[in-house]
Design a protein around this motif. Structure first.
Motif, PDB file in Angstrom:
ATOM      1  N   ASP A 295      79.990 124.239  64.473  1.00 14.70           N
ATOM      2  CA  ASP A 295      78.899 123.852  63.585  1.00 14.70           C
ATOM      3  C   ASP A 295      77.764 123.275  64.412  1.00 14.70           C
ATOM      4  OD1 ASP A 295      80.426 124.445  61.246  1.00 14.70           O
ATOM      5  OD2 ASP A 295      81.487 122.543  61.519  1.00 14.70           O
ATOM      6  N   ASP A 296      76.538 123.544  63.953  1.00 12.09           N
ATOM      7  CA  ASP A 296      75.391 122.951  64.621  1.00 12.09           C
ATOM      8  C   ASP A 296      75.480 121.437  64.521  1.00 12.09           C
ATOM      9  OD1 ASP A 296      74.281 125.394  65.250  1.00 12.09           O
ATOM     10  OD2 ASP A 296      73.014 125.457  63.461  1.00 12.09           O
TER      11      ASP A 296
ATOM     12  N   GLY B   4      70.311 112.863  69.099  1.00  9.77           N
ATOM     13  CA  GLY B   4      70.861 111.821  69.970  1.00  9.77           C
ATOM     14  C   GLY B   4      71.690 112.405  71.097  1.00  9.77           C
ATOM     15  N   GLU B   5      71.214 112.230  72.310  1.00  8.82           N
ATOM     16  CA  GLU B   5      71.892 112.797  73.484  1.00  8.82           C
ATOM     17  C   GLU B   5      73.334 112.313  73.602  1.00  8.82           C
ATOM     18  OE1 GLU B   5      71.446 112.888  78.351  1.00  8.82           O
ATOM     19  OE2 GLU B   5      69.715 112.314  77.140  1.00  8.82           O
ATOM     20  N   ASN B   6      73.572 111.029  73.433  1.00  9.26           N
ATOM     21  CA  ASN B   6      74.933 110.502  73.572  1.00  9.26           C
ATOM     22  C   ASN B   6      75.866 111.073  72.509  1.00  9.26           C
ATOM     23  OD1 ASN B   6      74.343 108.972  75.826  1.00  9.26           O
ATOM     24  ND2 ASN B   6      73.815 107.167  74.629  1.00  9.26           N
ATOM     25  N   TYR B   7      75.377 111.225  71.286  1.00  7.07           N
ATOM     26  CA  TYR B   7      76.189 111.792  70.215  1.00  7.07           C
ATOM     27  C   TYR B   7      76.538 113.247  70.514  1.00  7.07           C
ATOM     28  CZ  TYR B   7      77.632 113.474  65.641  1.00  7.07           C
ATOM     29  OH  TYR B   7      78.335 114.050  64.618  1.00  7.07           O
TER      30      TYR B   7
ATOM     31  N   LYS C  42      76.589 114.757  73.421  1.00 10.29           N
ATOM     32  CA  LYS C  42      77.495 114.815  74.567  1.00 10.29           C
ATOM     33  C   LYS C  42      78.913 114.403  74.182  1.00 10.29           C
ATOM     34  CE  LYS C  42      74.221 114.485  78.367  1.00 10.29           C
ATOM     35  NZ  LYS C  42      73.728 113.681  79.493  1.00 10.29           N
ATOM     36  N   SER C  43      79.056 113.454  73.276  1.00  9.68           N
ATOM     37  CA  SER C  43      80.405 113.055  72.865  1.00  9.68           C
ATOM     38  C   SER C  43      81.103 114.200  72.141  1.00  9.68           C
ATOM     39  CB  SER C  43      80.366 111.799  71.992  1.00  9.68           C
ATOM     40  OG  SER C  43      79.890 112.072  70.691  1.00  9.68           O
ATOM     41  N   LYS C  44      80.380 114.952  71.319  1.00  8.83           N
ATOM     42  CA  LYS C  44      80.953 116.108  70.625  1.00  8.83           C
ATOM     43  C   LYS C  44      81.353 117.196  71.625  1.00  8.83           C
ATOM     44  CE  LYS C  44      80.655 115.327  66.196  1.00  8.83           C
ATOM     45  NZ  LYS C  44      81.866 115.214  65.403  1.00  8.83           N
ATOM     46  N   CYS C  45      80.469 117.455  72.607  1.00  6.30           N
ATOM     47  CA  CYS C  45      80.773 118.467  73.629  1.00  6.30           C
ATOM     48  C   CYS C  45      81.958 118.039  74.484  1.00  6.30           C
ATOM     49  CB  CYS C  45      79.552 118.724  74.503  1.00  6.30           C
ATOM     50  SG  CYS C  45      78.229 119.612  73.671  1.00  6.30           S
ATOM     51  N   ARG C  46      82.007 116.777  74.857  1.00  2.43           N
ATOM     52  CA  ARG C  46      83.102 116.278  75.695  1.00  2.43           C
ATOM     53  C   ARG C  46      84.456 116.504  75.016  1.00  2.43           C
ATOM     54  NH1 ARG C  46      83.785 112.979  80.069  1.00  2.43           N
ATOM     55  NH2 ARG C  46      81.611 112.346  80.118  1.00  2.43           N
TER      56      ARG C  46
ATOM     57  N   THR D  80      68.927 128.425  83.881  1.00  5.21           N
ATOM     58  CA  THR D  80      70.037 127.468  83.834  1.00  5.21           C
ATOM     59  C   THR D  80      69.797 126.265  84.733  1.00  5.21           C
ATOM     60  OG1 THR D  80      71.556 129.275  83.340  1.00  5.21           O
ATOM     61  CG2 THR D  80      72.540 127.210  84.074  1.00  5.21           C
ATOM     62  N   ARG D  81      69.238 126.488  85.904  1.00  3.92           N
ATOM     63  CA  ARG D  81      69.041 125.362  86.840  1.00  3.92           C
ATOM     64  C   ARG D  81      68.111 124.290  86.291  1.00  3.92           C
ATOM     65  NH1 ARG D  81      66.175 129.054  91.087  1.00  3.92           N
ATOM     66  NH2 ARG D  81      64.409 129.656  89.829  1.00  3.92           N
ATOM     67  N   TYR D  82      67.307 124.641  85.282  1.00  5.74           N
ATOM     68  CA  TYR D  82      66.398 123.666  84.688  1.00  5.74           C
ATOM     69  C   TYR D  82      67.019 122.938  83.499  1.00  5.74           C
ATOM     70  CZ  TYR D  82      63.214 126.541  87.394  1.00  5.74           C
ATOM     71  OH  TYR D  82      62.621 127.242  88.399  1.00  5.74           O
ATOM     72  N   LYS D  83      68.226 123.316  83.095  1.00  8.95           N
ATOM     73  CA  LYS D  83      68.872 122.771  81.905  1.00  8.95           C
ATOM     74  C   LYS D  83      69.903 121.702  82.272  1.00  8.95           C
ATOM     75  CE  LYS D  83      66.763 125.709  79.260  1.00  8.95           C
ATOM     76  NZ  LYS D  83      66.517 125.804  77.872  1.00  8.95           N
ATOM     77  N   TYR D  84      69.528 120.799  83.150  1.00  7.66           N
ATOM     78  CA  TYR D  84      70.469 119.818  83.665  1.00  7.66           C
ATOM     79  C   TYR D  84      70.940 118.827  82.611  1.00  7.66           C
ATOM     80  CZ  TYR D  84      66.173 117.142  83.922  1.00  7.66           C
ATOM     81  OH  TYR D  84      65.002 116.531  83.599  1.00  7.66           O
ATOM     82  N   LYS D  85      70.144 118.597  81.570  1.00  7.49           N
ATOM     83  CA  LYS D  85      70.496 117.573  80.584  1.00  7.49           C
ATOM     84  C   LYS D  85      71.855 117.857  79.940  1.00  7.49           C
ATOM     85  CE  LYS D  85      68.473 115.182  76.646  1.00  7.49           C
ATOM     86  NZ  LYS D  85      67.275 115.134  75.794  1.00  7.49           N
ATOM     87  N   TYR D  86      72.136 119.108  79.624  1.00  7.96           N
ATOM     88  CA  TYR D  86      73.412 119.448  79.008  1.00  7.96           C
ATOM     89  C   TYR D  86      74.239 120.416  79.849  1.00  7.96           C
ATOM     90  CZ  TYR D  86      71.628 117.096  74.891  1.00  7.96           C
ATOM     91  OH  TYR D  86      71.123 116.156  74.037  1.00  7.96           O
TER      92      TYR D  86
END
Length: 101
Positions: free
Chosen positions: A41-42, A47-50, A52-56, A73-79
């Motif tokens: 689900d989308d 919220g970055e932390n939220y 990332k917690s779902k992805c983790r 891809t090399r520019y997408k470091y945030k996720y």
């Protein structure tokens, strides 16, 4: 014995390749099979932390991590880079897929 669960990391610009992997997985005439650990689900959050917690949680379910490495891809470091770091930390088998030659 069941399939190893797999998390596929990709840039949003490369989602068509992930969708292709899903199609191969569904096609009985193609010998390609994986247990998909993507978020189904989308995530309705900025919220970055939220996020990332779902992805983790999903990466922690996986035994394999497949990063799709495209043109941006090399520019997408945030996720994207962060997902790889979590997979390494967890000890996932990593199979990089070069989409950019």
């Amino acid at each position: 014995m069941g399939l190893s669960r797999t998390f596929v990391g990709f840039s949003s610009t490369d989602i068509k390749y992930y969708r292709l992997m899903q199609a191969w997985n569904e096609n009985i005439n193609i010998d390609f099979d994986f247990a998909d650990c993507q978020l189904y689900d989308d995530i309705n959050s900025e919220g970055e932390n939220y996020i990332k917690s779902k992805c983790r949680k999903r990466i922690n379910m996986a035994g394999k991590f497949i990063p799709s490495i495209g043109e941006d891809t090399r520019y997408k470091y945030k996720y994207v880079r962060w997902e790889a770091e979590v997979a390494i930390e967890k000890g996932c088998t990593i199979i990089g897929v070069n989409l950019d030659g």
